[in-house]
Motif scaffolding. Structure first.
Motif, PDB file in Angstrom:
ATOM      1  N   VAL A  12       0.866  -1.175   0.000  1.00  0.00           N
ATOM      2  CA  VAL A  12       0.000   0.000   0.000  1.00  0.00           C
ATOM      3  C   VAL A  12       0.902   1.223   0.000  1.00  0.00           C
ATOM      4  O   VAL A  12       1.736   1.379   0.891  1.00  0.00           O
ATOM      5  N   PHE A  13       0.745   2.076  -1.025  1.00  0.00           N
ATOM      6  CA  PHE A  13       1.514   3.317  -1.074  1.00  0.00           C
ATOM      7  C   PHE A  13       0.816   4.330  -0.174  1.00  0.00           C
ATOM      8  O   PHE A  13      -0.354   4.617  -0.349  1.00  0.00           O
ATOM      9  N   SER A  14       1.562   4.826   0.810  1.00  0.00           N
ATOM     10  CA  SER A  14       0.985   5.732   1.793  1.00  0.00           C
ATOM     11  C   SER A  14       2.021   6.759   2.232  1.00  0.00           C
ATOM     12  O   SER A  14       3.196   6.420   2.399  1.00  0.00           O
ATOM     13  N   LYS A  15       1.568   7.976   2.418  1.00  0.00           N
ATOM     14  CA  LYS A  15       2.452   9.021   2.941  1.00  0.00           C
ATOM     15  C   LYS A  15       2.305   9.161   4.448  1.00  0.00           C
ATOM     16  O   LYS A  15       3.088   9.850   5.078  1.00  0.00           O
ATOM     17  N   SER A  16       1.295   8.497   5.019  1.00  0.00           N
ATOM     18  CA  SER A  16       1.033   8.690   6.444  1.00  0.00           C
ATOM     19  C   SER A  16       1.201   7.427   7.281  1.00  0.00           C
ATOM     20  O   SER A  16       1.315   7.523   8.499  1.00  0.00           O
ATOM     21  N   VAL A  17       1.226   6.260   6.661  1.00  0.00           N
ATOM     22  CA  VAL A  17       1.341   5.008   7.410  1.00  0.00           C
ATOM     23  C   VAL A  17       2.627   4.315   6.975  1.00  0.00           C
ATOM     24  O   VAL A  17       2.978   4.311   5.802  1.00  0.00           O
ATOM     25  N   SER A  18       3.329   3.707   7.934  1.00  0.00           N
ATOM     26  CA  SER A  18       4.546   2.971   7.604  1.00  0.00           C
ATOM     27  C   SER A  18       4.504   1.605   8.261  1.00  0.00           C
ATOM     28  O   SER A  18       3.621   1.314   9.060  1.00  0.00           O
ATOM     29  N   GLU A  22      -1.172  -7.269   9.060  1.00  0.00           N
ATOM     30  CA  GLU A  22      -1.385  -8.649   8.622  1.00  0.00           C
ATOM     31  C   GLU A  22      -1.761  -8.753   7.150  1.00  0.00           C
ATOM     32  O   GLU A  22      -1.736  -9.838   6.573  1.00  0.00           O
ATOM     33  N   TYR A  23      -2.085  -7.625   6.513  1.00  0.00           N
ATOM     34  CA  TYR A  23      -2.531  -7.637   5.126  1.00  0.00           C
ATOM     35  C   TYR A  23      -1.508  -7.103   4.136  1.00  0.00           C
ATOM     36  O   TYR A  23      -1.443  -7.560   3.001  1.00  0.00           O
ATOM     37  N   ALA A  24      -0.725  -6.091   4.533  1.00  0.00           N
ATOM     38  CA  ALA A  24       0.121  -5.417   3.554  1.00  0.00           C
ATOM     39  C   ALA A  24       1.321  -4.737   4.196  1.00  0.00           C
ATOM     40  O   ALA A  24       1.327  -4.467   5.396  1.00  0.00           O
ATOM     41  N   SER A  25       2.305  -4.447   3.341  1.00  0.00           N
ATOM     42  CA  SER A  25       3.424  -3.580   3.715  1.00  0.00           C
ATOM     43  C   SER A  25       3.121  -2.197   3.173  1.00  0.00           C
ATOM     44  O   SER A  25       2.686  -2.060   2.028  1.00  0.00           O
ATOM     45  N   PHE A  26       3.355  -1.186   3.989  1.00  0.00           N
ATOM     46  CA  PHE A  26       3.080   0.186   3.594  1.00  0.00           C
ATOM     47  C   PHE A  26       4.349   0.812   3.032  1.00  0.00           C
ATOM     48  O   PHE A  26       5.406   0.756   3.656  1.00  0.00           O
ATOM     49  N   ILE A  27       4.239   1.386   1.844  1.00  0.00           N
ATOM     50  CA  ILE A  27       5.388   1.902   1.115  1.00  0.00           C
ATOM     51  C   ILE A  27       5.303   3.417   1.048  1.00  0.00           C
ATOM     52  O   ILE A  27       4.299   3.976   0.621  1.00  0.00           O
ATOM     53  N   ASN A  28       6.391   4.074   1.466  1.00  0.00           N
ATOM     54  CA  ASN A  28       6.481   5.526   1.377  1.00  0.00           C
ATOM     55  C   ASN A  28       7.807   5.865   0.711  1.00  0.00           C
ATOM     56  O   ASN A  28       8.724   6.373   1.326  1.00  0.00           O
ATOM     57  N   GLU A  29       7.923   5.489  -0.562  1.00  0.00           N
ATOM     58  CA  GLU A  29       9.116   5.801  -1.338  1.00  0.00           C
ATOM     59  C   GLU A  29       8.697   6.051  -2.776  1.00  0.00           C
ATOM     60  O   GLU A  29       7.523   5.887  -3.126  1.00  0.00           O
ATOM     61  N   ASP A  30       9.633   6.458  -3.585  1.00  0.00           N
ATOM     62  CA  ASP A  30       9.352   6.751  -4.978  1.00  0.00           C
ATOM     63  C   ASP A  30       8.724   5.532  -5.660  1.00  0.00           C
ATOM     64  O   ASP A  30       9.277   4.428  -5.611  1.00  0.00           O
ATOM     65  N   ILE A  31       7.568   5.737  -6.273  1.00  0.00           N
ATOM     66  CA  ILE A  31       6.818   4.630  -6.871  1.00  0.00           C
ATOM     67  C   ILE A  31       7.601   3.973  -7.991  1.00  0.00           C
ATOM     68  O   ILE A  31       7.697   2.736  -8.054  1.00  0.00           O
ATOM     69  N   GLU A  32       8.184   4.764  -8.878  1.00  0.00           N
ATOM     70  CA  GLU A  32       8.902   4.200 -10.027  1.00  0.00           C
ATOM     71  C   GLU A  32      10.084   3.350  -9.573  1.00  0.00           C
ATOM     72  O   GLU A  32      10.292   2.246 -10.067  1.00  0.00           O
ATOM     73  N   PHE A  34      10.467   1.871  -6.619  1.00  0.00           N
ATOM     74  CA  PHE A  34       9.949   0.684  -5.941  1.00  0.00           C
ATOM     75  C   PHE A  34       9.482  -0.372  -6.944  1.00  0.00           C
ATOM     76  O   PHE A  34       9.820  -1.543  -6.837  1.00  0.00           O
ATOM     77  N   ILE A  35       8.709   0.039  -7.946  1.00  0.00           N
ATOM     78  CA  ILE A  35       8.172  -0.907  -8.925  1.00  0.00           C
ATOM     79  C   ILE A  35       9.287  -1.508  -9.770  1.00  0.00           C
ATOM     80  O   ILE A  35       9.296  -2.717 -10.041  1.00  0.00           O
ATOM     81  N   ASN A  36      10.250  -0.702 -10.196  1.00  0.00           N
ATOM     82  CA  ASN A  36      11.361  -1.252 -10.979  1.00  0.00           C
ATOM     83  C   ASN A  36      12.162  -2.270 -10.171  1.00  0.00           C
ATOM     84  O   ASN A  36      12.586  -3.295 -10.706  1.00  0.00           O
ATOM     85  N   ASN A  37      12.350  -2.021  -8.881  1.00  0.00           N
ATOM     86  CA  ASN A  37      13.012  -3.013  -8.012  1.00  0.00           C
ATOM     87  C   ASN A  37      12.151  -4.253  -7.852  1.00  0.00           C
ATOM     88  O   ASN A  37      12.658  -5.380  -7.866  1.00  0.00           O
ATOM     89  N   LEU A  38      10.849  -4.073  -7.706  1.00  0.00           N
ATOM     90  CA  LEU A  38       9.931  -5.203  -7.557  1.00  0.00           C
ATOM     91  C   LEU A  38       9.937  -6.087  -8.808  1.00  0.00           C
ATOM     92  O   LEU A  38       9.892  -7.312  -8.723  1.00  0.00           O
ATOM     93  N   LYS A  39      10.032  -5.466  -9.975  1.00  0.00           N
ATOM     94  CA  LYS A  39      10.054  -6.226 -11.234  1.00  0.00           C
ATOM     95  C   LYS A  39      11.302  -7.099 -11.364  1.00  0.00           C
ATOM     96  O   LYS A  39      11.307  -8.058 -12.129  1.00  0.00           O
ATOM     97  N   GLN A  40      12.347  -6.783 -10.622  1.00  0.00           N
ATOM     98  CA  GLN A  40      13.576  -7.579 -10.667  1.00  0.00           C
ATOM     99  C   GLN A  40      13.481  -8.838  -9.795  1.00  0.00           C
ATOM    100  O   GLN A  40      14.312  -9.715  -9.892  1.00  0.00           O
ATOM    101  N   GLN A  41      12.462  -8.916  -8.963  1.00  0.00           N
ATOM    102  CA  GLN A  41      12.288 -10.050  -8.068  1.00  0.00           C
ATOM    103  C   GLN A  41      11.493 -11.153  -8.754  1.00  0.00           C
ATOM    104  O   GLN A  41      10.763 -10.889  -9.710  1.00  0.00           O
ATOM    105  N   PRO A  42      11.620 -12.393  -8.256  1.00  0.00           N
ATOM    106  CA  PRO A  42      10.811 -13.478  -8.839  1.00  0.00           C
ATOM    107  C   PRO A  42       9.328 -13.203  -8.644  1.00  0.00           C
ATOM    108  O   PRO A  42       8.919 -12.572  -7.678  1.00  0.00           O
TER     109      PRO A  42
END
Length: 113
Positions: A12-18, A22-32, A34-42
Motif C-alpha cells: 500500500v503506497f501511503s504518505k502517512s502510514v509505515s 497482517e494484510y500489507a506492507s506500507f510503502i512511502n518511497e518513490d513509486i517508479e 519501488f516498482i522497478n526493483n519489484l520487477k527484478q524479483q521473482p
C-alpha cells in the motif's frame, strides 16, 4: 468477510502510514523506483488497485503494460475524473471485451512493450 487478496503479497503506497500489518506492507518511497526493483524479483504480474492519483504516477513512469477498465451501468453527475494532470501519451491496444453480470470489462495492452 475474508480478506480477498490474502494469497498475494500486498503493498500500500501511503504518505502517512509505515511498516506493515497482517494484510500489507506500507510503502512511502518513490513509486517508479519501488516498482522497478519489484520487477527484478521473482514473481509474475503486478496488479494495481487504486485511484487516479496512484494510477497517474504509474502512467507517468510508463509502468503499466496492461490495464482493465470495468464499466458499470451507473452514471454519476459529479465525481473524480479517471485521469488528470501531466500531458502523457501512451498507446494501448484493446485485447479483450468481457461481460461480467452488468459490468463491461475492457482489457488493454501497451503497444511496443
Amino acid at each position: 468477510m475474508d480478506y480477498p487478496y490474502s494469497d498475494y503479497t500486498n503493498y500500500v503506497f501511503s504518505k502517512s502510514v509505515s511498516g506493515s500489518d497482517e494484510y500489507a506492507s506500507f510503502i512511502n518511497e518513490d513509486i517508479e523506483t519501488f516498482i522497478n526493483n519489484l520487477k527484478q524479483q521473482p514473481g509474475k504480474d503486478i496488479w494495481l488497485i487504486g485511484g487516479r492519483n496512484l494510477a497517474r504516477e504509474f502512467f507517468k513512469g510508463n509502468l503499466i503494460d496492461e490495464f482493465q477498465l470495468a464499466i458499470a451501468p451507473i452514471i454519476f453527475g459529479t465525481g473524480i475524473s479517471f485521469y488528470y494532470g501531466d500531458d502523457i501519451t501512451q498507446k494501448y491496444r484493446l485485447t479483450k471485451v468481457e461481460k461480467l453480470g452488468q459490468l463491461a470489462m475492457l482489457r488493454y495492452e501497451k503497444l511496443n512493450k
